[in-house]
Design an enzyme around this catalytic site. Structure first.
Site, mmCIF file in Angstrom:
data_model
loop_
_atom_site.group_PDB
_atom_site.id
_atom_site.type_symbol
_atom_site.label_atom_id
_atom_site.label_comp_id
_atom_site.label_asym_id
_atom_site.label_seq_id
_atom_site.Cartn_x
_atom_site.Cartn_y
_atom_site.Cartn_z
ATOM 1 N N ALA A 249 34.201 33.145 92.681
ATOM 2 C CA ALA A 249 34.687 32.373 91.539
ATOM 3 C C ALA A 249 34.875 33.250 90.300
ATOM 4 C CB ALA A 249 33.723 31.226 91.238
ATOM 5 N N GLU B 85 27.816 41.093 85.357
ATOM 6 C CA GLU B 85 27.049 40.847 86.588
ATOM 7 C C GLU B 85 25.634 41.365 86.374
ATOM 8 O OE1 GLU B 85 27.330 39.486 89.786
ATOM 9 O OE2 GLU B 85 25.246 40.146 89.806
ATOM 10 N N ASN C 9 26.346 36.171 96.354
ATOM 11 C CA ASN C 9 26.260 35.735 97.741
ATOM 12 C C ASN C 9 27.602 35.902 98.465
ATOM 13 O OD1 ASN C 9 23.588 34.935 98.062
ATOM 14 N ND2 ASN C 9 23.952 32.865 97.311
ATOM 15 N N GLY D 141 29.723 34.771 105.289
ATOM 16 C CA GLY D 141 30.340 34.925 106.608
ATOM 17 C C GLY D 141 31.852 35.072 106.608
ATOM 18 N N GLY D 142 32.469 34.983 105.451
ATOM 19 C CA GLY D 142 33.900 35.256 105.362
ATOM 20 C C GLY D 142 34.793 34.203 106.000
ATOM 21 N N ARG E 228 26.020 20.486 108.425
ATOM 22 C CA ARG E 228 24.781 21.264 108.361
ATOM 23 C C ARG E 228 23.552 20.401 108.115
ATOM 24 N NH1 ARG E 228 27.395 26.130 104.702
ATOM 25 N NH2 ARG E 228 28.402 27.199 106.423
ATOM 26 N N GLU F 188 29.411 27.788 92.843
ATOM 27 C CA GLU F 188 28.156 27.093 93.168
ATOM 28 C C GLU F 188 27.389 26.662 91.917
ATOM 29 O OE1 GLU F 188 25.779 29.214 96.026
ATOM 30 O OE2 GLU F 188 24.281 27.624 96.180
#
Lengths: 515, 184
Positions: free
Chosen positions: A60, A79, A87, A92-93, A340, A478
């Site tokens: 993002a 950062e 993350n 997992g791309g 999930r 997130e």
């Protein structure tokens, strides 16, 4: 917004006071100790000025910086960790895209409406629908953007992630989110932007007029020492964008939202997935929504740390081409392609006595799609058994019920309908017949925090008192709440972060300068 | 930032103007030694292997150790080969190894004084140690996985993520993985 009492406009704080020796610190000390909740005063002068400050360098943040810079804004990209990517660079791309060319080629019918319906179902309809719809409707656009603008490379074959009605997830060629992040970083570098690592957001500066006008940061920050680093103020003439991620690796904050998720629980998150930026957004009047919805990943293993290698095999192979077995009963206990939350809850309900299994054909399939099965075997995360009997003995599974379960599954494959669990069967679904058999033990780990700062579909942060947008503050990824409701579907976060990051960057660049 | 020339990994002969000066606070705390006396133009060789110059309280060498004064890293490794159990890996900070190899403060930090000295860029390391691609090739067979070829991309192979000069090195991969590397 109640900053007026402490704002620079009314008290004319000096820079020395800002750094902790003056009146503000004194007031805070009497209330709750230094650093307790209190908005930060406007500094008399700024150490640096830019149009847009972006905090965080995951999907993002990098997308936001990219769009803001392209729209002509000057950008400071900050950062806190030693490395960029959050993350996102270790994920997992996989990216959900509804109605893609690849789906058309594979004869899979899909649309934004179907993807939205999937997201709402998994989210128990707690999703803020306008946000979820924005993700689904922009998924094809943002995929094309990653290909055309970022030159991201994807595998040919789509992946079927749990809870999705159809296969719709693109996978990066290297099987990692770094396949996107590294391209984002490279393109940003061409645009003249590099993340300033080890730069911690300490305060968001919101003036008495309610507008966010800049940030106070700590440069040369060492993550393990919260107070470390040199103070610096950065004026944001147009806006501040928070893309600071979730709080999956912050047990203290996590436990305030869900006391069951203690620090004994492992997480798939990087160490920097902590709450301090979120706390600061709350501190200046952002509203925190749905924070108790914290997702556990159902495809992780107790035989390795963190995310590890298990998910690529458990999700990529056993969920579609194998079965998950309750080792006490020898039976399947959940639709292996459910979302999930359903799966993690089901594993926990077995007392964490569950294994994901595949046969020799599944193993071959995993190898063919690049899963590092040999390394998993060496590490003991994946175990091999010559026969079903051997596997049953090793995991203390009652053999006859296990055999009956496999037989019923194979009958279902022949019939084209999963009689036990109603699982989506793949076009090339194969039966479980050939040894050796392979098993991964399952143990859910904290993976994603669905809650965050409330935003509208323009990614403007919402004020806790008025519910209206906070001028000059955007939140994407997130760190924002509401998109996924009770449970996020796998591969939707990549899409979400890129979609909302881009929107935030474009909107921030279009803001009027405040000064 | 001054970048030193390409040279072999160990035993590099580089012109240095100061030795052992790095994290002044850390060293003063641990050894009580004032590094400022080494910040001038004194010859690097003056402290090669001369442990007691800094470690005044107690010798860091075993009683029966051969005289080390004047020894270079290559000479240390005549006995302390990195491939043997006598390896010096983990026994002293990497700035010591560099110093013993003739790579002093100024080699990496330039001639900045202690107050303005900053962390060198990764390119400074690469000037001697080779590119990330070359390092990845050199450690291709390391188990359980190649530490210099991360699926998380080049940002995860910055030298200073793991290899610290003035404090113990740390296994950055271990913040998420079970990889137990024996790292310099």
């Amino acid at each position: 917004m109640g900053t007026s009492d402490n704002s620079g406009k009314t008290t004319h704080m000096t820079r020395r006071a800002l750094l902790g020796t003056g009146a503000i610190a004194g007031v805070a000390a009497t209330l709750g100790g230094p650093g307790a909740a209190a908005p930060r005063a406007m500094p008399d002068s700024w150490d640096e000025e830019v149009d847009v400050v972006v905090i965080g360098s995951g999907f993002a943040g990098l997308a936001a910086a990219h769009e803001a810079q392209k729209a002509g804004a000057s950008v400071a990209l900050l950062e806190k960790m030693q490395v960029p990517g959050g993350n996102s660079i270790i994920n997992g791309g996989v990216m959900a895209v509804a109605g893609s060319d690849q789906q058309a080629e594979m004869g899979i019918e899909d649309s934004a409406d179907v993807m939205l319906a999937d997201m709402l179902k998994a989210g128990l309809d707690l999703n803020h629908v306008a946000l979820a719809r924005t993700v689904a409707e922009h998924s094809v656009d943002v995929y094309r953007w990653t290909v055309d603008e970022l030159e991201v490379e994807y595998k040919d074959r789509l992946t079927h992630m749990g809870g999705h009605a159809v296969p719709r997830a693109y996978s990066t060629s290297n099987g990692s989110g770094s396949g996107i992040i590294v391209q984002q970083l490279a393109k940003l570098k061409e645009l003249g932007i590099e993340p300033r690592t080890r730069t911690l957001l300490k305060h968001i500066i919101r003036d008495g007029d309610g507008r966010v006008k800049g940030v106070e940061v700590r440069e040369k920050h060492a993550f393990r020492d919260p107070e470390s680093g040199d103070p610096r103020t950065i004026k944001a003439r147009k806006a501040v964008i928070l893309a600071t991620g979730g709080f999956g690796n912050d047990p203290a904050f996590r436990m305030m939202q869900d006391p069951r998720l203690t620090d004994e629980l492992d997480t798939t998150n990087q160490p920097g997935a902590t709450s301090e930026a979120l706390r600061e957004a709350i501190n200046i009047g952002g509203i925190l929504i749905q924070p108790s919805w914290i997702q556990l990943g159902p495809w992780t293993s107790p035989d390795e740390k963190g995310m590890g290698m298990a998910p690529s095999f458990v999700q990529g192979t056993t969920a579609s081409y194998g079965v998950w077995i309750n080792t006490e009963t020898g039976e399947r206990f959940v639709n292996e392609l459910a979302d999930r939350k359903i799966r993690a809850d089901a594993i926990i309900a077995t007392g964490n006595k569950a294994i994901a299994i595949a046969d020799a054909t599944g193993f071959k399939y995993a190898k063919g799609r690049g899963t590092k099965v040999d390394r998993m075997l060496e590490a003991g995360v994946l175990t091999e058994y010559a026969t079903l009997e051997d596997m049953a003995a090793a995991h203390d599974v009652p053999l006859e019920p296990l055999k009956a379960t496999i037989k019923r599954f194979n009958t279902s494959v022949d019939a084209g309908e999963d009689s036990d669990m109603g699982r989506y069967l793949q076009a090339d679904q194969f039966k479980l017949v050939d040894g050796p058999y392979y098993a991964v033990r399952l143990l859910p780990k904290v993976h994603h925090t669905m809650g965050g700062i409330g935003i509208n579909a323009e990614t403007q942060a919402l004020d806790v008192v008025t519910g209206d947008p906070i001028s000059g503050l955007y939140v994407a990824g997130e760190a924002a709440g509401g998109v996924h409701g009770a449970s996020r579907l796998g591969s939707c976060a990549t899409t979400e972060c890129l979609v909302f990051g881009r929107i935030a960057g474009q909107n921030a660049a279009a803001e009027e300068n405040w000064g | 930032m001054r970048i030193i020339g390409k040279a072999s990994l160990v035993g590099v002969a580089v012109s240095v103007t100061a030795m052992f000066v790095a994290s002044e606070a850390l060293h003063s705390q641990e050894t009580g030694f004032d590094h400022s006396s080494l910040m001038g133009d004194g010859p690097a060789s003056s402290v090669l292997g001369d442990c007691v110059t800094c470690h005044t309280d107690a010798s860091v060498l075993p009683d029966a150790h051969v005289p080390a004064t004047g020894m270079s890293l290559t000479e240390c490794r005549a006995c302390h080969s990195p491939e043997t159990t006598l390896s010096l890996r983990g026994t002293m900070p990497l700035d010591h190894s560099h110093a013993l190899a003739g790579v002093g403060c100024a080699s990496c930090h330039g001639n900045d004084d202690a107050a303005t000295m900053s962390e060198p860029a990764t390119q400074v390391c690469q000037a001697c140690h080779g590119s990330l691609d070359e390092l990845a090739a050199a450690t291709a067979d390391v188990m359980p996985t190649n530490p210099h070829s991360s699926p998380h991309g080049a940002p995860y192979t910055e030298c200073s993520l793991c290899h610290m000069q003035h404090e113990p090195s740390q296994n950055f991969c271990a913040s998420c993985h079970d990889f137990e590397f024996d790292l310099p």
